[in-house]
Design a protein around this motif. Structure first.
Motif, PDB file in Angstrom:
ATOM      1  N   LYS A 104      -3.270   5.453  -1.857  1.00  0.00           N
ATOM      2  CA  LYS A 104      -3.944   4.378  -2.214  1.00  0.00           C
ATOM      3  C   LYS A 104      -4.125   3.335  -2.253  1.00  0.00           C
ATOM      4  O   LYS A 104      -3.640   3.149  -1.125  1.00  0.00           O
ATOM      5  CB  LYS A 104      -2.746   4.047  -3.631  1.00  0.00           C
ATOM      6  CG  LYS A 104      -1.827   4.883  -4.617  1.00  0.00           C
ATOM      7  CD  LYS A 104      -0.965   4.897  -5.389  1.00  0.00           C
ATOM      8  CE  LYS A 104      -0.488   5.899  -5.978  1.00  0.00           C
ATOM      9  NZ  LYS A 104       0.165   5.306  -7.306  1.00  0.00           N
ATOM     10  N   GLN A 141       0.416  -1.398  -0.155  1.00  0.00           N
ATOM     11  CA  GLN A 141      -0.332  -0.046   0.219  1.00  0.00           C
ATOM     12  C   GLN A 141       0.754   1.271   0.027  1.00  0.00           C
ATOM     13  O   GLN A 141       1.705   1.395   0.716  1.00  0.00           O
ATOM     14  CB  GLN A 141      -0.610  -0.144   1.272  1.00  0.00           C
ATOM     15  CG  GLN A 141      -1.632   1.288   1.283  1.00  0.00           C
ATOM     16  CD  GLN A 141      -3.236   0.606   2.748  1.00  0.00           C
ATOM     17  OE1 GLN A 141      -2.884   0.731   2.927  1.00  0.00           O
ATOM     18  NE2 GLN A 141      -4.166   1.819   2.056  1.00  0.00           N
ATOM     19  N   GLN A 188      -2.607  -3.054  -2.801  1.00  0.00           N
ATOM     20  CA  GLN A 188      -2.212  -3.708  -4.221  1.00  0.00           C
ATOM     21  C   GLN A 188      -1.530  -4.708  -3.835  1.00  0.00           C
ATOM     22  O   GLN A 188      -1.127  -4.749  -3.528  1.00  0.00           O
ATOM     23  CB  GLN A 188      -1.424  -2.550  -5.040  1.00  0.00           C
ATOM     24  CG  GLN A 188      -1.082  -3.472  -6.122  1.00  0.00           C
ATOM     25  CD  GLN A 188       0.058  -2.175  -6.991  1.00  0.00           C
ATOM     26  OE1 GLN A 188       0.622  -2.081  -6.522  1.00  0.00           O
ATOM     27  NE2 GLN A 188       0.344  -2.907  -8.418  1.00  0.00           N
TER      28      GLN A 188
END
Length: 126
Positions: free
Chosen positions: A43, A39, A46
């Motif tokens: 954001k 991360q 992922q």
């Protein structure tokens, strides 16, 4: 209880390398899909890479293909992420995660991980 602990993060220059480790307890690697999630500031989480020995599958996000490698040591119950040619955009907190089976599921959604470890910070300077 399932426990995961990530380590190995640090500050590295662009183009450098790091190896992250995730020490796990409370489950057998063969029965779980295990992987790395990151991360970046501001954001969403992922998925970086995941694997399943039993299912014989390994996944990498397109952004890290050719630069990162995932592996595990079943004896030590440790998951690794070898990162090379690091870029500033790789800067993030890296977490390890685990889920009973379902490597394809976690490859598509980080929310599918049932267990998460504490993260380790990776900072890549330009």
């Amino acid at each position: 209880d399932v426990q995961l602990q990530a380590s190995g993060g640090g500050l590295v220059e662009a183009g450098g390398s790091l190896r992250l480790s995730c020490t796990a307890s409370g489950f057998a690697f063969d029965d779980y899909a295990i992987g790395w999630i990151r991360q970046a500031p501001g954001k969403d989480h992922q998925g970086v890479s995941c694997m399943s020995s039993r299912e014989g599958s390994t996944y990498f996000d397109e952004s890290v293909k050719g630069r990162f490698n995932i592996s595990s040591d079943k004896v030590k119950n440790t998951l690794y992420l070898e990162m090379s040619n690091l870029k500033p955009e790789d800067t993030a907190v890296y977490y390890c995660g685990a889920r009973p089976f379902g490597v394809t599921v976690v490859s598509r959604s980080t929310s599918a991980y049932k267990y998460w470890g504490q993260g380790t910070q990776v900072t890549v300077s330009s």
